[in-house]
Design a protein around this motif. Structure first.
Motif, PDB file in Angstrom:
ATOM      1  N   ALA A   1       0.834  -1.197   0.000  1.00 50.39           N
ATOM      2  CA  ALA A   1       0.000   0.000   0.000  1.00 50.39           C
ATOM      3  C   ALA A   1       0.874   1.253   0.000  1.00 50.39           C
ATOM      4  O   ALA A   1       0.599   2.227  -0.713  1.00 50.39           O
ATOM      5  CB  ALA A   1      -0.932  -0.009   1.211  1.00 50.39           C
TER       6      ALA A   1
ATOM      7  N   VAL B   1      -5.951   6.986   4.231  1.00 49.50           N
ATOM      8  CA  VAL B   1      -5.924   5.541   3.988  1.00 49.50           C
ATOM      9  C   VAL B   1      -5.351   4.875   5.233  1.00 49.50           C
ATOM     10  O   VAL B   1      -4.287   5.285   5.726  1.00 49.50           O
ATOM     11  CB  VAL B   1      -5.069   5.189   2.751  1.00 49.50           C
ATOM     12  CG1 VAL B   1      -5.020   3.681   2.550  1.00 49.50           C
ATOM     13  CG2 VAL B   1      -5.608   5.880   1.500  1.00 49.50           C
TER      14      VAL B   1
ATOM     15  N   ALA C   1      -4.416   1.022   6.640  1.00 52.33           N
ATOM     16  CA  ALA C   1      -4.276  -0.413   6.399  1.00 52.33           C
ATOM     17  C   ALA C   1      -3.679  -1.027   7.654  1.00 52.33           C
ATOM     18  O   ALA C   1      -2.461  -1.020   7.842  1.00 52.33           O
ATOM     19  CB  ALA C   1      -3.367  -0.669   5.192  1.00 52.33           C
TER      20      ALA C   1
ATOM     21  N   VAL D   1     -10.376   5.664   3.731  1.00 51.22           N
ATOM     22  CA  VAL D   1     -10.509   4.272   3.314  1.00 51.22           C
ATOM     23  C   VAL D   1      -9.827   3.412   4.370  1.00 51.22           C
ATOM     24  O   VAL D   1      -8.640   3.595   4.649  1.00 51.22           O
ATOM     25  CB  VAL D   1      -9.873   4.039   1.937  1.00 51.22           C
ATOM     26  CG1 VAL D   1      -9.996   2.574   1.526  1.00 51.22           C
ATOM     27  CG2 VAL D   1     -10.512   4.950   0.892  1.00 51.22           C
ATOM     28  N   ILE D   2     -10.573   2.486   4.961  1.00 51.00           N
ATOM     29  CA  ILE D   2     -10.086   1.691   6.086  1.00 51.00           C
ATOM     30  C   ILE D   2     -10.296   0.208   5.800  1.00 51.00           C
ATOM     31  O   ILE D   2     -11.341  -0.189   5.254  1.00 51.00           O
ATOM     32  CB  ILE D   2     -10.839   2.058   7.381  1.00 51.00           C
ATOM     33  CG1 ILE D   2     -10.732   3.562   7.672  1.00 51.00           C
ATOM     34  CG2 ILE D   2     -10.331   1.251   8.565  1.00 51.00           C
ATOM     35  CD1 ILE D   2     -11.667   4.034   8.768  1.00 51.00           C
ATOM     36  N   GLY D   3      -9.312  -0.601   6.166  1.00 48.32           N
ATOM     37  CA  GLY D   3      -9.483  -2.043   6.016  1.00 48.32           C
ATOM     38  C   GLY D   3      -8.257  -2.782   6.488  1.00 48.32           C
ATOM     39  O   GLY D   3      -7.259  -2.172   6.889  1.00 48.32           O
TER      40      GLY D   3
ATOM     41  N   VAL E   1      -6.908  -3.400   1.682  1.00 48.57           N
ATOM     42  CA  VAL E   1      -6.561  -2.048   1.235  1.00 48.57           C
ATOM     43  C   VAL E   1      -5.547  -2.108   0.098  1.00 48.57           C
ATOM     44  O   VAL E   1      -5.668  -1.382  -0.913  1.00 48.57           O
ATOM     45  CB  VAL E   1      -6.018  -1.215   2.410  1.00 48.57           C
ATOM     46  CG1 VAL E   1      -5.464   0.115   1.918  1.00 48.57           C
ATOM     47  CG2 VAL E   1      -7.121  -0.983   3.437  1.00 48.57           C
ATOM     48  N   TYR E   2      -4.545  -2.947   0.241  1.00 45.99           N
ATOM     49  CA  TYR E   2      -3.534  -3.146  -0.808  1.00 45.99           C
ATOM     50  C   TYR E   2      -4.194  -3.472  -2.140  1.00 45.99           C
ATOM     51  O   TYR E   2      -3.913  -2.823  -3.166  1.00 45.99           O
ATOM     52  CB  TYR E   2      -2.628  -4.279  -0.352  1.00 45.99           C
ATOM     53  CG  TYR E   2      -1.566  -4.782  -1.289  1.00 45.99           C
ATOM     54  CD1 TYR E   2      -0.702  -3.946  -1.979  1.00 45.99           C
ATOM     55  CD2 TYR E   2      -1.387  -6.166  -1.438  1.00 45.99           C
ATOM     56  CE1 TYR E   2       0.302  -4.447  -2.788  1.00 45.99           C
ATOM     57  CE2 TYR E   2      -0.382  -6.678  -2.242  1.00 45.99           C
ATOM     58  CZ  TYR E   2       0.458  -5.818  -2.923  1.00 45.99           C
ATOM     59  OH  TYR E   2       1.460  -6.323  -3.727  1.00 45.99           O
TER      60      TYR E   2
ATOM     61  N   TRP F   1      -7.372  -3.122  -2.960  1.00 49.14           N
ATOM     62  CA  TRP F   1      -8.277  -2.042  -3.377  1.00 49.14           C
ATOM     63  C   TRP F   1      -7.501  -0.941  -4.086  1.00 49.14           C
ATOM     64  O   TRP F   1      -7.927  -0.434  -5.137  1.00 49.14           O
ATOM     65  CB  TRP F   1      -9.001  -1.482  -2.156  1.00 49.14           C
ATOM     66  CG  TRP F   1      -9.988  -0.390  -2.472  1.00 49.14           C
ATOM     67  CD1 TRP F   1     -11.303  -0.546  -2.828  1.00 49.14           C
ATOM     68  CD2 TRP F   1      -9.744   1.025  -2.478  1.00 49.14           C
ATOM     69  NE1 TRP F   1     -11.894   0.683  -3.055  1.00 49.14           N
ATOM     70  CE2 TRP F   1     -10.949   1.669  -2.842  1.00 49.14           C
ATOM     71  CE3 TRP F   1      -8.618   1.807  -2.216  1.00 49.14           C
ATOM     72  CZ2 TRP F   1     -11.062   3.052  -2.944  1.00 49.14           C
ATOM     73  CZ3 TRP F   1      -8.731   3.197  -2.317  1.00 49.14           C
ATOM     74  CH2 TRP F   1      -9.943   3.798  -2.676  1.00 49.14           C
ATOM     75  N   LEU F   2      -6.364  -0.567  -3.526  1.00 47.02           N
ATOM     76  CA  LEU F   2      -5.556   0.480  -4.144  1.00 47.02           C
ATOM     77  C   LEU F   2      -5.095   0.077  -5.542  1.00 47.02           C
ATOM     78  O   LEU F   2      -4.977   0.925  -6.441  1.00 47.02           O
ATOM     79  CB  LEU F   2      -4.343   0.792  -3.270  1.00 47.02           C
ATOM     80  CG  LEU F   2      -4.630   1.459  -1.916  1.00 47.02           C
ATOM     81  CD1 LEU F   2      -3.372   1.488  -1.059  1.00 47.02           C
ATOM     82  CD2 LEU F   2      -5.165   2.882  -2.105  1.00 47.02           C
TER      83      LEU F   2
ATOM     84  N   ASP G   1     -15.159  -1.700  -3.522  1.00 46.69           N
ATOM     85  CA  ASP G   1     -15.433  -0.958  -2.297  1.00 46.69           C
ATOM     86  C   ASP G   1     -16.009  -1.835  -1.202  1.00 46.69           C
ATOM     87  O   ASP G   1     -15.945  -1.481  -0.018  1.00 46.69           O
ATOM     88  CB  ASP G   1     -16.404   0.196  -2.582  1.00 46.69           C
ATOM     89  CG  ASP G   1     -15.744   1.346  -3.334  1.00 46.69           C
ATOM     90  OD1 ASP G   1     -14.515   1.301  -3.524  1.00 46.69           O
ATOM     91  OD2 ASP G   1     -16.468   2.279  -3.728  1.00 46.69           O
TER      92      ASP G   1
ATOM     93  N   VAL H   1     -13.461  -2.883   1.610  1.00 46.16           N
ATOM     94  CA  VAL H   1     -12.933  -1.897   2.559  1.00 46.16           C
ATOM     95  C   VAL H   1     -14.104  -1.091   3.116  1.00 46.16           C
ATOM     96  O   VAL H   1     -15.251  -1.246   2.687  1.00 46.16           O
ATOM     97  CB  VAL H   1     -11.907  -0.956   1.885  1.00 46.16           C
ATOM     98  CG1 VAL H   1     -10.690  -1.739   1.416  1.00 46.16           C
ATOM     99  CG2 VAL H   1     -12.548  -0.201   0.722  1.00 46.16           C
TER     100      VAL H   1
END
Length: 244
Positions: free
Chosen positions: A145, A173, A175, A203-205, A210-211, A213-214, A220, A223
């Motif tokens: 991330a 963000v 992570a 953005v939280i997860g 998250v990695y 998602w990015l 969505d 996350v």
């Protein structure tokens, strides 16, 4: 993470990808890479591996390199290139000076990290073609991330005139325990290691979610997006332009 962890990850992910795709339908479509099938993704990654081998040896960006197997056996060809890349990088210490595409990191270690993440993301692509994807280690995912934000977004922002928001955006963000403040507008992007109080969206997860998602490999639903979802969408669009 220790530099050696990246080299270990490069080897493990390459071996897993090849073993996973062997004896399967290489024509299966890859949902995370629209318009591509598994064979094309494997060939693309094998081509990237070979480009980096040539780059490291010549100490400059190659103009051309081996992009496809002569005999059509893409898995065998991929395995051979992955082994050659691992050996080429492994015989050099990570702090050895080396040409790269990042003006801020001109060392062999850049390629250790970059190829570990490149290979992991495409391993996920290959798995996604056939069913559920396997896990990504949390510490490695958090580093990934950081790489895609601090390296790709900052240094390749707005490639081809794409991914530039209509208005300035600030997105947080998170992570796991790693956090970033991402500020971007029509001209540039800036990333710092803090969670903003004035974010348009956060953005939280967990790190793996998250990695991915990015990198556009998860939606969505993987996350939690707090605040203005359009701002989070603008971040994803900017990342898609920077990494595409």
């Amino acid at each position: 993470m220790e530099p050696s962890d990246f080299l270990t990850r490069l080897w493990a992910e390459s071996a897993h990808l090849a073993a996973f795709a062997a004896d399967r339908d290489l024509g299966a479509p890859v949902p995370t890479c629209p318009g591509m099938n598994v064979g094309e993704v494997v060939r693309h990654l094998g081509s990237v591996h070979r480009a980096v081998i040539d780059w490291v040896r010549a100490q400059r960006r190659p103009e051309d390199w081996d992009r496809r197997p002569d005999d059509g056996d893409v898995i065998r060809w991929f395995r051979a290139g992955a082994a050659e890349l691992h050996d080429e990088l492994g015989r050099r210490p990570p702090d050895e000076p080396c040409d790269t595409w990042s003006p801020e990191d001109r060392t062999v270690g850049f390629w250790w990290r970059r190829m570990a993440h490149e290979t992991t993301v495409h391993r996920v692509d290959v798995e996604a073609a056939y069913g559920p994807i396997g896990p990504v280690d949390a510490e490695f995912a958090a580093d990934g991330a950081d790489e895609v934000l601090s390296l790709y977004l900052v240094q390749r922002f707005g490639r081809g005139g794409r991914g530039r928001p209509a208005a300035a955006r600030t997105v947080g963000v998170a992570a796991g325990s790693r956090v970033w403040r991402v500020t971007f507008d029509a001209a540039s992007a800036e990333v710092t290691a803090e969670l903003p109080d004035d974010a348009d969206a956060v953005v939280i997860g967990d790190p793996a979610a998250v990695y991915l998602w990015l990198w556009g490999r998860r939606g969505d639903d993987a996350v939690r997006v707090c605040g203005d979802r359009a701002a989070a969408a603008d971040l994803r669009a900017a990342l898609a332009a920077a990494t595409g």
